[in-house]
Design a protein around this motif. Structure first.
Motif, PDB file in Angstrom:
ATOM      1  N   ILE A 537       0.844  -1.193   0.000  1.00 32.50           N
ATOM      2  CA  ILE A 537       0.000   0.000   0.000  1.00 32.50           C
ATOM      3  C   ILE A 537       0.879   1.243   0.000  1.00 32.50           C
ATOM      4  O   ILE A 537       1.742   1.414   0.866  1.00 32.50           O
ATOM      5  CB  ILE A 537      -0.946  -0.002   1.214  1.00 32.50           C
ATOM      6  CG1 ILE A 537      -1.916  -1.179   1.110  1.00 32.50           C
ATOM      7  CG2 ILE A 537      -1.722   1.307   1.315  1.00 32.50           C
ATOM      8  CD1 ILE A 537      -2.846  -1.342   2.292  1.00 32.50           C
ATOM      9  N   VAL A 540      -3.175   6.333   1.059  1.00 25.09           N
ATOM     10  CA  VAL A 540      -4.482   6.158   1.696  1.00 25.09           C
ATOM     11  C   VAL A 540      -5.199   7.500   1.700  1.00 25.09           C
ATOM     12  O   VAL A 540      -4.571   8.541   1.949  1.00 25.09           O
ATOM     13  CB  VAL A 540      -4.334   5.652   3.152  1.00 25.09           C
ATOM     14  CG1 VAL A 540      -5.693   5.594   3.834  1.00 25.09           C
ATOM     15  CG2 VAL A 540      -3.682   4.287   3.192  1.00 25.09           C
ATOM     16  N   THR A 551      -7.377   3.268  -1.305  1.00 29.03           N
ATOM     17  CA  THR A 551      -5.969   2.909  -1.128  1.00 29.03           C
ATOM     18  C   THR A 551      -5.348   2.653  -2.500  1.00 29.03           C
ATOM     19  O   THR A 551      -6.009   2.138  -3.407  1.00 29.03           O
ATOM     20  CB  THR A 551      -5.816   1.642  -0.266  1.00 29.03           C
ATOM     21  OG1 THR A 551      -6.491   0.548  -0.902  1.00 29.03           O
ATOM     22  CG2 THR A 551      -6.388   1.848   1.128  1.00 29.03           C
ATOM     23  N   ASP A 553      -1.812   0.886  -4.504  1.00 27.06           N
ATOM     24  CA  ASP A 553      -0.807  -0.131  -4.181  1.00 27.06           C
ATOM     25  C   ASP A 553       0.270  -0.225  -5.248  1.00 27.06           C
ATOM     26  O   ASP A 553       0.223   0.459  -6.287  1.00 27.06           O
ATOM     27  CB  ASP A 553      -1.474  -1.489  -3.943  1.00 27.06           C
ATOM     28  CG  ASP A 553      -2.167  -2.057  -5.180  1.00 27.06           C
ATOM     29  OD1 ASP A 553      -1.780  -1.700  -6.310  1.00 27.06           O
ATOM     30  OD2 ASP A 553      -3.087  -2.872  -5.022  1.00 27.06           O
TER      31      ASP A 553
END
Length: 617
Positions: A537, A540, A551, A553
């Motif tokens: 990740i 956020v 989120t 990634d």
């Protein structure tokens, strides 16, 4: 001046008119009137004011009642219990005394679940205020006496055995009793009123043949007299809520367990003096005095007086405590039972919306609100602005019943209960779900493992249940298919092909299960958690209203989840390299992301669709 105010008020004159005709200041006349009404109310034993004084005096003149003088207190305590040893409840006693002596309430209802101490409180307050009355009468309704017998008994007592010819109808008997209630100041206590109320329906309705009690209670609440009826009940009789109010002579007091310190005193009185353990035991029983006394007896006889040893064995609902709760639980309607089971599974306070979402098949929200109100009247749930829940004692009782019923259904190839309830809630908070696994799913699993010789036989049995589910359309939209949780908890091999197409999968929690051979074509997936692979990740972001969480990634994916139940709404795919940062627009409708592929993408936060790709970096 008081005579002037009274005479003028009877003639309908205003304070201003009195001031003009008498030459006195209007404020002085108002103050004199205020003191006059207090004086008359105190002497006549009923509320008197400027508006009703003419009616009150006319009625008194017309009644011209000359009752036989009562020179001393007449008492009939019936089956009232001994409360020479009484702990706590100071605030409740103060409130009741205020209502009876100062507010001159005509009807007071003391409500609470079984064993909570309603009877003891009623006896104690009756003893405290008896000097304010000419008659004190205690009657237990435990054996549900006929209303005619009760009325005849009461009239005979308050008439000093000189009632004369017995009235014919129930209405005539009630009228005569209220006449005596107006002549004398009487305190009548009717204990265990729930026995005259209907079971298996909404709380508070009267049993067939006992409607006369409702007539008696309503007339005592509505008509003018100087007496007081105190009811104790596990349920509030229908029709009383609309008659209650801060300035009205009808009130109710709902009581819960005694304070923690009082619970410790109760335990110490029978020799259980371990301070910390006594505190924990009192909390576990939510301060229920009767349950504490029953538990204390068991602790002394079976556990050598060790509270900690009793607590370590796990079960707090047994014997007389079980019977006490079961009596109340068996009075519930089917819908009330359904709500109580869901509250036990939830294990924490839940909102009306959450409860409505859990119930299958759906019921109208209006009906759900009515059922919750009925359960509150039955003293079985607690409701505040954050939602509703049960006392620990009730929750453990229902949980134990559910475990046994779940196991029995599975063993007998039945699906009705399994289709209506989830063993655990995948959407619950982690600590709640862990408690559901430990207290519900695991005991059911252990009982099943003990019933089969090996896992293969148990797996075959569960597979047959899946076949039954697919063959019966009535079970395909509930929670039955979501019993995949059992496979997972039993560590059963799920690598073989399974067909869950066209079924509803609700509240399945399978984060560590590989399901390559499963067919979920056209399946309805509702609040489930499955195994999922995330990249690292990198960013956020919360939406401005805090309802969505996004989120990014290292795989270039953007995940958008709903914060309230952590349901994943969308996976936005389009970046070819690491997505480094994300941000919501001020109105929360657009999500922007930037990645190592030198692209900025704009996503629709409501659908997950890519709206635009910005290049040029």
């Amino acid at each position: 001046m008081q005579i002037l105010v009274l005479a003028s008020s009877i003639q309908g004159h205003s304070y201003q008119e009195m001031a003009i005709s008498s030459g006195y200041d209007c404020d002085y006349i108002k103050d004199t009137g205020y003191k006059l009404w207090l004086l008359l109310s105190d002497n006549l034993k009923e509320r008197v004011n400027k508006q009703n004084c003419q009616t009150v005096i006319k009625r008194l003149a017309e009644q011209n009642i000359n009752p036989a003088p009562v020179t001393s207190l007449s008492q009939d305590w019936g089956e009232a219990i001994d409360v020479s040893v009484f702990y706590g409840r100071i605030a409740q006693l103060t409130t009741l005394q205020h209502w009876i002596e100062r507010d001159r309430c005509r009807l007071i209802t003391i409500l609470g679940m079984g064993g909570i101490g309603k009877t003891a409180l009623a006896v104690k307050i009756a003893e405290q205020v008896k000097a304010d009355f000419q008659f004190v009468i205690w009657r237990s309704l435990r054996n549900a006496p006929a209303i005619e017998k009760l009325l005849s008994d009461l009239i005979l007592f308050v008439s000093n055995q000189q009632a004369g010819e017995k009235p014919g109808s129930i209405d005539e008997q009630i009228s005569l009793l209220i006449k005596y209630f107006a002549s004398y100041r009487c305190l009548l206590v009717l204990d265990n009123a729930e026995t005259i109320l209907q079971s298996g329906e909404r709380g508070g309705n009267y049993r067939q043949g006992y409607e006369g009690y409702g007539q008696l209670i309503r007339r005592i609440a509505d008509e003018r007299h100087q007496s007081c009826l105190v009811l104790t009940s596990r349920e509030k009789p229908v029709g009383l809520s609309a008659r209650e109010g801060e300035i009205l002579p009808v009130k109710s007091l709902s009581i819960t367990g005694v304070a923690q310190e009082t619970g410790q005193i109760i335990l110490a009185s029978v020799g259980l003096t371990q301070f910390d353990d006594a505190k924990e035991l009192s909390n576990r029983y939510a301060g229920n005095p009767l349950a504490l006394k029953i538990a204390a007896s068991t602790i002394k006889s079976l556990f050598g007086g060790s509270i900690s040893a009793f607590l370590n064995q796990g079960t707090i609902v047994f014997g007389d405590i079980w019977d006490l709760i079961e009596q109340q639980f068996n009075r519930l309607s089917d819908v009330e039972t359904q709500i109580m089971r869901w509250l036990a599974i939830a294990r924490e306070r839940v909102t009306l919306q959450e409860l409505h979402a859990d119930i299958i098949p759906k019921i109208p929200q209006r009906e759900l609100m009515e059922v919750l109100e009925s359960l509150k009247k039955r003293s079985l749930i607690e409701i505040n602005t954050f939602g509703c829940t049960q006392q620990p004692l009730v929750m453990e009782y229902i949980t134990e019943r559910l475990i046994k019923q779940f196991y029995t259904e599975i063993a007998d190839h039945q699906l009705q209960l399994l289709n209506s309830y989830a063993l655990i809630k995948a959407s619950a908070k982690d600590y709640i779900r862990e408690a559901q696994i430990r207290l519900i799913l695991q005991p059911v699993s252990e009982a099943l493992k003990n019933s089969f010789e090996n896992k293969q036989l148990l797996k075959a049995h569960l597979d047959q249940l899946l076949g039954t589910l697919r063959a019966n359309s009535a079970y395909q939209n509930g929670y039955a298919a979501g019993k995949l949780n059992l496979y997972w908890h039993l560590q059963t091999d799920l690598s073989d092909a399974r067909d869950y197409s066209h079924l509803a999968i609700r509240q399945a929690y399978l984060p560590n299960v590989t399901m390559h051979q499963f067919n979920f074509t056209h399946a309805e997936i509702d609040r489930c958690v499955f195994a999922e692979t995330f990249g690292g990740i990198t960013g956020v972001a919360f939406s401005p209203n805090n309802q969505l969480l996004a989120t990014s990634d290292t795989g270039g994916k953007i995940h958008i989840c709903q914060v309230s139940d952590r349901t994943q709404l969308f996976i936005c795919k389009g970046h070819r390299h690491w997505a480094w940062a994300i941000a919501f627009s001020p109105n929360g409708q657009i999500l922007a992301s930037v990645a190592d592929d030198y692209l900025v993408k704009l996503w629709d936060a409501k659908s997950g669709n890519c709206l635009a790709t910005l290049e040029g970096h």
